[in-house]
Scaffold this motif. Structure first.
Motif, PDB file in Angstrom:
ATOM      1  N   THR A  15      20.495  -5.517  81.027  1.00  0.00           N
ATOM      2  CA  THR A  15      19.760  -4.879  79.774  1.00  0.00           C
ATOM      3  C   THR A  15      18.660  -5.808  79.183  1.00  0.00           C
ATOM      4  OG1 THR A  15      20.257  -3.966  77.512  1.00  0.00           O
ATOM      5  CG2 THR A  15      21.383  -5.769  78.116  1.00  0.00           C
ATOM      6  N   GLY A  16      17.703  -5.132  78.546  1.00  0.00           N
ATOM      7  CA  GLY A  16      16.823  -5.816  77.776  1.00  0.00           C
ATOM      8  C   GLY A  16      15.887  -6.589  78.644  1.00  0.00           C
ATOM      9  N   SER A  17      15.123  -7.731  77.915  1.00  0.00           N
ATOM     10  CA  SER A  17      14.327  -8.421  78.372  1.00  0.00           C
ATOM     11  C   SER A  17      14.672  -9.702  79.406  1.00  0.00           C
ATOM     12  CB  SER A  17      13.284  -9.048  77.522  1.00  0.00           C
ATOM     13  OG  SER A  17      13.932  -9.719  76.598  1.00  0.00           O
ATOM     14  N   GLY A  18      15.952  -9.818  79.413  1.00  0.00           N
ATOM     15  CA  GLY A  18      16.345 -10.802  79.920  1.00  0.00           C
ATOM     16  C   GLY A  18      16.199 -12.420  79.688  1.00  0.00           C
ATOM     17  N   SER A  19      16.679 -12.844  78.696  1.00  0.00           N
ATOM     18  CA  SER A  19      16.317 -14.101  78.148  1.00  0.00           C
ATOM     19  C   SER A  19      16.662 -15.120  78.901  1.00  0.00           C
ATOM     20  CB  SER A  19      17.074 -14.382  76.731  1.00  0.00           C
ATOM     21  OG  SER A  19      17.134 -15.603  76.372  1.00  0.00           O
ATOM     22  N   THR A  20      15.930 -16.156  79.066  1.00  0.00           N
ATOM     23  CA  THR A  20      16.284 -17.252  80.058  1.00  0.00           C
ATOM     24  C   THR A  20      16.325 -18.454  79.329  1.00  0.00           C
ATOM     25  OG1 THR A  20      13.654 -17.689  80.393  1.00  0.00           O
ATOM     26  CG2 THR A  20      15.050 -16.567  81.963  1.00  0.00           C
ATOM     27  N   GLN A 247      26.232  -3.524  78.683  1.00  0.00           N
ATOM     28  CA  GLN A 247      25.088  -3.006  79.621  1.00  0.00           C
ATOM     29  C   GLN A 247      24.916  -3.787  80.695  1.00  0.00           C
ATOM     30  OE1 GLN A 247      22.106  -1.942  76.309  1.00  0.00           O
ATOM     31  NE2 GLN A 247      21.686  -0.438  77.913  1.00  0.00           N
ATOM     32  N   SER A 248      25.833  -4.893  80.805  1.00  0.00           N
ATOM     33  CA  SER A 248      25.749  -5.585  81.877  1.00  0.00           C
ATOM     34  C   SER A 248      27.174  -5.551  82.898  1.00  0.00           C
ATOM     35  CB  SER A 248      25.503  -7.205  81.471  1.00  0.00           C
ATOM     36  OG  SER A 248      24.029  -7.402  81.127  1.00  0.00           O
ATOM     37  N   ASP A 249      27.040  -6.110  84.159  1.00  0.00           N
ATOM     38  CA  ASP A 249      28.166  -6.023  85.056  1.00  0.00           C
ATOM     39  C   ASP A 249      29.044  -7.560  84.728  1.00  0.00           C
ATOM     40  OD1 ASP A 249      30.073  -5.622  86.917  1.00  0.00           O
ATOM     41  OD2 ASP A 249      28.499  -5.973  88.554  1.00  0.00           O
ATOM     42  N   ILE A 250      29.523  -7.604  83.688  1.00  0.00           N
ATOM     43  CA  ILE A 250      30.614  -8.856  83.420  1.00  0.00           C
ATOM     44  C   ILE A 250      31.542  -9.149  84.533  1.00  0.00           C
ATOM     45  CG2 ILE A 250      31.817 -10.087  81.792  1.00  0.00           C
ATOM     46  CD1 ILE A 250      28.973  -9.622  81.032  1.00  0.00           C
ATOM     47  N   ARG A 251      31.584 -10.520  85.025  1.00  0.00           N
ATOM     48  CA  ARG A 251      32.620 -10.822  86.039  1.00  0.00           C
ATOM     49  C   ARG A 251      33.493 -11.849  85.368  1.00  0.00           C
ATOM     50  NH1 ARG A 251      30.469  -9.342  91.159  1.00  0.00           N
ATOM     51  NH2 ARG A 251      28.972  -7.857  90.767  1.00  0.00           N
ATOM     52  N   GLY A 282      18.843   2.424  72.090  1.00  0.00           N
ATOM     53  CA  GLY A 282      17.791   1.524  72.381  1.00  0.00           C
ATOM     54  C   GLY A 282      17.615   0.748  70.980  1.00  0.00           C
ATOM     55  N   THR A 283      18.677   0.241  70.305  1.00  0.00           N
ATOM     56  CA  THR A 283      18.595  -0.720  68.928  1.00  0.00           C
ATOM     57  C   THR A 283      19.722  -1.647  69.254  1.00  0.00           C
ATOM     58  OG1 THR A 283      20.037   0.732  67.787  1.00  0.00           O
ATOM     59  CG2 THR A 283      17.740   1.195  67.659  1.00  0.00           C
ATOM     60  N   LEU A 284      19.294  -2.742  68.352  1.00  0.00           N
ATOM     61  CA  LEU A 284      20.422  -4.062  68.412  1.00  0.00           C
ATOM     62  C   LEU A 284      20.256  -4.475  66.980  1.00  0.00           C
ATOM     63  CD1 LEU A 284      21.957  -6.290  70.112  1.00  0.00           C
ATOM     64  CD2 LEU A 284      19.991  -7.418  70.258  1.00  0.00           C
ATOM     65  N   GLY A 285      21.596  -4.434  66.391  1.00  0.00           N
ATOM     66  CA  GLY A 285      21.631  -4.525  65.053  1.00  0.00           C
ATOM     67  C   GLY A 285      20.669  -3.817  64.114  1.00  0.00           C
ATOM     68  N   GLY A 286      20.389  -2.501  64.484  1.00  0.00           N
ATOM     69  CA  GLY A 286      19.289  -1.580  63.704  1.00  0.00           C
ATOM     70  C   GLY A 286      18.112  -1.722  64.085  1.00  0.00           C
ATOM     71  N   VAL A 287      17.781  -2.767  65.032  1.00  0.00           N
ATOM     72  CA  VAL A 287      16.536  -3.084  65.434  1.00  0.00           C
ATOM     73  C   VAL A 287      15.983  -2.676  66.591  1.00  0.00           C
ATOM     74  CG1 VAL A 287      14.688  -5.007  65.414  1.00  0.00           C
ATOM     75  CG2 VAL A 287      16.350  -5.101  63.746  1.00  0.00           C
ATOM     76  N   PRO A 288      14.839  -1.825  66.863  1.00  0.00           N
ATOM     77  CA  PRO A 288      14.802  -1.348  68.072  1.00  0.00           C
ATOM     78  C   PRO A 288      14.574  -2.530  69.208  1.00  0.00           C
ATOM     79  CG  PRO A 288      13.036  -0.469  66.536  1.00  0.00           C
ATOM     80  CD  PRO A 288      13.735  -1.480  65.894  1.00  0.00           C
ATOM     81  N   TYR A 289      15.323  -2.506  70.224  1.00  0.00           N
ATOM     82  CA  TYR A 289      15.339  -3.280  71.374  1.00  0.00           C
ATOM     83  C   TYR A 289      15.581  -2.622  72.683  1.00  0.00           C
ATOM     84  CZ  TYR A 289      17.206  -7.223  74.133  1.00  0.00           C
ATOM     85  OH  TYR A 289      17.711  -8.013  75.174  1.00  0.00           O
ATOM     86  N   GLY A 290      14.722  -2.963  73.588  1.00  0.00           N
ATOM     87  CA  GLY A 290      14.572  -2.439  74.841  1.00  0.00           C
ATOM     88  C   GLY A 290      14.660  -1.065  74.958  1.00  0.00           C
TER      89      GLY A 290
END
Length: 584
Positions: A15-20, A247-251, A282-290
């Motif tokens: 999900t999202g922009s994929g923070s590194t 939204q991720s495939d957690i292992r 498409g929000t995160l904590g009420g803020v648009p995200y992805g």
């Protein structure tokens, strides 16, 4: 298998922009070409070096002591205790008393105010914080030499069983939900300007030049939260990470403190409607995200409707491992908890360690025990049946016995000397003459009438009663109370959240079996029961979510989740009331 035919399918695309982001352990790199392989080689190499060192434990223990004495001989502590004249562990024991944090604290506080060369010739770079057993915030000085010689070898080796036996978890940044990872932009500092934070909040790459030190899961989209949240709003931070993680495939989930892993099923159910709504919008904590993801939202709703409940096993059907402490109170609830994450999920133990230093690290897939880290500290042990004192007699590692429990005392180059960490360990076995230990509980006792019960004794008694009755629990705590009416002797009351409903006759039998098991575990308990100084224990059944609500209340008060641990003995009236009736 498609989502139409498999009710547990999960979109693996993330999900999202994929923070590194580099995260608390620094260095970045997760998701970059070759990083997983480099990381695997590093942690396995450190594991292999520690394993090889076990063959010459006594020589390594002598070398560790010699090094810390030489390096810190000209410190204030070293001069006061004659480090330059000490030649062996017997000299050291005569020169330095057994000490706890309070005994070290005056020099630590002066160090934190900027005064050099008191406990260590090295200047601390950061101070680890620890809540301790009473909630006080310790300042544990962390020096570069301590990190190189004591911390990093065990720290890397601890991850080897996970990445070696579950290699797929290392090949995608968002495959691991690291619950303890909690980077902080503006950390609190000591008077000398050094950060005073939890170990999971330190950027080891930036502070100590270790580019591979970032833990699995720290570069996930939720590793550095992309929305503003107050530093002490830990519940909201936990919500935001779960919101992203669905939204991720957690292992794999990493908690270290098992209470954090145990809370996840409760949190998913608690926040489910909000999570699904934000995924859809498409929000995160009420803020648009992805981008809005109505397909995943619909799938989550279908899963909950199909199974009639919310469970991690349905949200993340490919979870294969949980990483955290597996002993103590957790040993009573972990088997059933593990099944909530999926059939066949493995629980791998975290190291036996404290903020002040390591004790044991698992070098294989054993479910609870780790080998002594013989290159990290000079270790001593004292029989757990006796209370520690400055002049307590101690045993060296090769003198321990399998099946016995001991107080842990260690000395290392970072400036802690004959330090009683306050933990008790149980020696599982002695392969090659080297102790393999598991955490048995805090050193404190419950002692209302001379029964002097340790955590480990009560946990074993609880396990025996649970096994004999076939009952299971979510969590448990106990305390002594005056029996109703005040005419009888005090008694132990066990507050238990049962996993399934217990019938009155089952509860009564459990209490009787628990009483007998406690008598087998402790001669002192058996004695006070025989002379009537304690009445028979009672069981107070709570609802299954009581401990989770209590845990959330503690976290909501601003305590970091890593520090809100299972506590078996709870004598504080207000905290007991909060747990047992939800008040406070």
């Amino acid at each position: 298998m498609t989502a139409d035919t498999d009710p547990t399918s999960t979109d693996p695309t993330g999900t999202g922009s994929g923070s590194t982001g580099t995260g608390a352990a620094g260095g970045g790199g997760w998701g970059s070409p070759g990083h997983a392989d480099r990381y695997r080689r590093r942690v396995c190499a450190e594991r292999d070096r520690l394993a090889a060192a076990l063959g010459s434990m006594r020589a390594h223990q002598h070398d560790v002591l010699t090094d810390l004495l030489s390096f810190n001989a000209d410190t204030a502590f070293g001069r006061e205790h004659g480090f330059a004249r000490i030649r062996d562990i017997d000299d050291f024991r005569r020169a330095v008393p057994v000490q706890d944090y309070a005994a070290h604290a005056p020099l630590i506080e002066r160090t934190a105010a900027g005064e050099p060369n008191l406990l260590s010739a090295d200047r601390p770079v950061v101070y680890f914080t620890s809540s301790g057993s009473t909630g006080d915030r310790k300042k544990v000085p962390v020096t570069p030499r301590f990190m190189r010689t004591t911390f990093f070898p065990f720290y890397y080796a601890a991850w080897a069983p996970l990445v070696e036996n579950f290699p797929d978890i290392a090949h995608r940044p968002d495959a691991v939900l690291n619950l303890k990872h909690d980077p902080i932009a503006q950390p609190p500092t000591t008077a000398d300007g050094r950060p005073h934070v939890g170990a999971s909040q330190v950027d080891f790459g930036a502070k100590f030049g270790e580019p591979l030190s970032a833990e699995p899961g720290t570069a996930a989209p939720w590793g550095a939260l992309p929305v503003d949240v107050a530093p002490d709003d830990h519940l909201e931070k936990m919500y935001l990470r779960l919101r992203l993680a669905v939204q991720s495939d957690i292992r794999c989930l990493i908690g270290i403190n098992p209470a954090m892993i145990a809370a996840v099923p409760y949190q998913l159910a608690l926040w489910w409607e909000r999570i699904v709504r934000e995924v859809r919008d498409g929000t995160l904590g009420g803020v648009p995200y992805g981008a809005p993801d109505p397909a995943r939202a619909a799938e989550l709703e279908r899963l909950a409707a199909y199974f009639g409940t919310v469970s991690p096993a349905y949200v993340w059907p490919r979870v294969r491992a949980l990483f955290g402490w597996t002993t103590g109170v957790a040993s009573l609830y972990l088997p059933a908890l593990r099944e909530q994450f999926g059939s066949g999920v493995t629980a791998l133990p975290a190291p036996v360690a404290a903020s002040e230093g390591p004790v044991g690290v698992p070098l294989d897939r054993h479910g609870s025990a780790g080998s002594l880290v013989v290159t990290a500290s000079a270790y001593e042990f004292a029989d757990a049946e006796a209370d520690l004192a400055p002049d307590s007699a101690t045993l060296l590692p090769h003198e321990l016995e399998a099946g016995r429990e001991y107080h842990v005392i260690f000395s290392h180059v970072g400036g802690l000397y004959r330090y009683a960490v306050g933990d008790v360990v149980r020696v599982l076995d002695m392969p090659g003459g080297v102790p393999r230990v598991e955490y048995a509980g805090r050193a404190g006792r419950s002692d209302a009438a001379g029964e002097r019960l340790r955590e480990s004794q009560v946990i074993r008694a609880l396990r025996a009663a649970l096994t004999a009755t076939g009952l299971s629990l979510v969590n448990v705590a106990c305390r002594t109370e005056q029996a109703p009416g005040g005419r009888e002797a005090p008694r132990y009351v066990f507050a238990i959240a049962p996993r399934n409903a217990w019938r009155p006759e089952e509860t009564e039998r459990f209490a009787a079996l628990l009483d007998r098991a406690l008598e087998r575990e402790s001669a002192e308990y058996r004695g006070v029961r025989a002379r009537g100084a304690l009445s028979a224990p009672a069981v107070r059944l709570l609802d299954p979510e009581a401990f989770f609500r209590d845990w959330h209340t503690a976290v909501g008060s601003g305590i970091r989740p890593t520090q809100v641990k299972d506590r078996l003995f709870r004598q504080d009236d207000a905290l007991w009331k909060r747990l047992t009736d939800g008040s406070g």
